[in-house]
Design a protein around this motif. Structure first.
Motif, short mmCIF file in Angstrom:
data_model
loop_
_atom_site.label_atom_id
_atom_site.label_comp_id
_atom_site.label_asym_id
_atom_site.label_seq_id
_atom_site.Cartn_x
_atom_site.Cartn_y
_atom_site.Cartn_z
N LYS A 78 1.00 -1.19 -0.04
CA LYS A 78 -0.06 -0.04 0.10
C LYS A 78 0.90 1.03 0.00
O LYS A 78 1.62 1.41 0.82
CB LYS A 78 -0.82 0.02 1.28
CG LYS A 78 -1.78 -1.01 1.37
CD LYS A 78 -2.88 -1.45 0.29
CE LYS A 78 -3.80 -2.52 0.43
NZ LYS A 78 -4.37 -2.99 -0.62
N HIS A 79 0.61 2.09 -1.01
CA HIS A 79 1.59 3.14 -1.13
C HIS A 79 0.67 4.33 -1.72
O HIS A 79 0.02 4.05 -2.65
CB HIS A 79 2.96 3.03 -2.05
CG HIS A 79 3.93 4.17 -1.98
ND1 HIS A 79 3.88 5.42 -2.51
CD2 HIS A 79 4.97 4.17 -1.34
CE1 HIS A 79 4.63 6.29 -2.04
NE2 HIS A 79 5.60 5.46 -1.47
N GLN A 80 0.87 5.55 -0.91
CA GLN A 80 -0.27 6.39 -1.52
C GLN A 80 -0.12 7.15 -2.91
O GLN A 80 -1.13 7.45 -3.70
CB GLN A 80 -0.13 7.84 -0.56
CG GLN A 80 1.07 8.34 -0.46
CD GLN A 80 1.13 9.56 0.42
OE1 GLN A 80 0.21 10.34 0.65
NE2 GLN A 80 2.28 10.14 0.82
N TYR A 81 1.09 6.84 -3.34
CA TYR A 81 1.42 7.56 -4.86
C TYR A 81 1.54 6.28 -5.64
O TYR A 81 1.93 6.49 -6.75
CB TYR A 81 2.86 7.96 -4.99
CG TYR A 81 2.62 9.40 -4.04
CD1 TYR A 81 1.54 10.38 -4.03
CD2 TYR A 81 3.51 9.69 -3.09
CE1 TYR A 81 1.47 11.35 -3.25
CE2 TYR A 81 3.79 10.79 -2.11
CZ TYR A 81 2.56 11.52 -2.30
OH TYR A 81 2.54 12.71 -1.32
N LEU A 82 1.13 5.13 -5.25
CA LEU A 82 0.77 3.87 -6.08
C LEU A 82 -0.70 3.36 -6.34
O LEU A 82 -0.96 2.21 -5.86
CB LEU A 82 1.74 2.63 -5.91
CG LEU A 82 3.26 3.03 -5.95
CD1 LEU A 82 4.05 1.94 -5.13
CD2 LEU A 82 3.68 3.18 -7.39
N PRO A 83 -1.49 4.35 -6.69
CA PRO A 83 -2.81 4.14 -6.82
C PRO A 83 -2.93 2.67 -7.62
O PRO A 83 -2.43 2.83 -8.88
CB PRO A 83 -3.50 5.17 -7.07
CG PRO A 83 -2.65 5.76 -8.00
CD PRO A 83 -1.48 5.56 -7.37
N ASN A 84 -3.86 1.81 -7.37
CA ASN A 84 -3.96 0.58 -8.00
C ASN A 84 -2.72 -0.06 -8.49
O ASN A 84 -2.42 -0.76 -9.40
CB ASN A 84 -4.99 0.80 -9.34
CG ASN A 84 -6.13 1.26 -8.96
OD1 ASN A 84 -6.85 0.78 -8.25
ND2 ASN A 84 -6.78 2.39 -9.69
N ASN A 85 -1.67 0.12 -7.67
CA ASN A 85 -0.30 -0.33 -7.88
C ASN A 85 0.39 -0.02 -9.10
O ASN A 85 0.82 -0.61 -9.78
CB ASN A 85 -0.34 -1.97 -7.74
CG ASN A 85 -0.81 -2.51 -6.32
OD1 ASN A 85 -0.17 -1.63 -5.30
ND2 ASN A 85 -1.37 -3.26 -6.00
N LYS A 86 -0.04 1.21 -9.33
CA LYS A 86 0.39 1.69 -10.97
C LYS A 86 1.25 3.23 -10.16
O LYS A 86 0.72 4.01 -9.27
CB LYS A 86 -0.33 1.95 -11.68
CG LYS A 86 -1.13 1.03 -12.46
CD LYS A 86 -2.36 1.12 -13.31
CE LYS A 86 -2.94 -0.23 -13.71
NZ LYS A 86 -4.10 0.02 -14.31
N PHE A 87 2.22 3.58 -11.09
CA PHE A 87 3.02 4.92 -10.62
C PHE A 87 2.05 6.00 -10.71
O PHE A 87 1.36 5.95 -12.06
CB PHE A 87 4.09 5.26 -11.56
CG PHE A 87 5.62 4.37 -11.07
CD1 PHE A 87 5.95 4.74 -9.86
CD2 PHE A 87 5.71 3.14 -11.63
CE1 PHE A 87 7.09 3.98 -9.41
CE2 PHE A 87 6.78 2.57 -11.37
CZ PHE A 87 7.71 3.01 -10.12
#
Length: 147
Positions: free
Chosen positions: A106-115
């Motif tokens: 989970k990363h705030q700048y990887l929505p749907n695990n995309k840059f």
């Protein structure tokens, strides 16, 4: 561990023929974007994976140096180079989105695990530490590469 975005397939050997082992570059303008604040956490010895337009995770590098060119790029700022050597491969390579989902990243700048737009440097911390990769010495985890 860090993911770096080279989704435009920039050819670093061609761009910096006087330098060897360049694996990534970033401009002062890009570093001015809060999304790329993780750049400040990169150090010699950090493990990185540069993701290209294929959106595949395949090659893991150990950072050997970070260097500012002292130049004025087209935006009037400095360009910074990241140098590294290949330490492992993921065999077979994996789709970034599927792999990040599998490891519940989970990363705030990887929505749907995309840059996301303008995002180039992701610090994944320990999220992929258990991922098994192939080294010259056989199979190891990403955590082993860090050690």
């Amino acid at each position: 561990m860090f993911l770096l975005s080279n989704v435009h397939n920039k050819n670093y050997k061609k761009c910096y023929p006087q330098e060897s082992d360049v694996i990534f570059d970033i401009s002062a303008k890009q570093l001015g974007n809060i999304k790329n604040a993780a750049w400040k956490e990169l150090r010699e010895g950090s493990i990185v994976c540069v993701v290209t337009s294929t959106k595949k995770v395949s090659t893991f590098c150990k950072v050997t140096a970070i260097k500012g060119l002292g130049d004025n790029d087209s935006d009037g700022g400095e360009t910074f180079l990241l140098f590294g050597v290949v330490v492992a491969k993921l065999m077979p390579e994996s789709n970034m989105g599927l792999m990040l989902s599998k490891f519940s990243v989970k990363h705030q700048y990887l929505p749907n695990n995309k840059f996301s737009i303008g995002f180039n440097v992701a610090d994944l911390g320990t999220a992929l530490d258990t991922l098994q990769v192939r080294t010259r010495n056989g199979s190891q985890s990403v955590a082993d590469l860090k050690g």
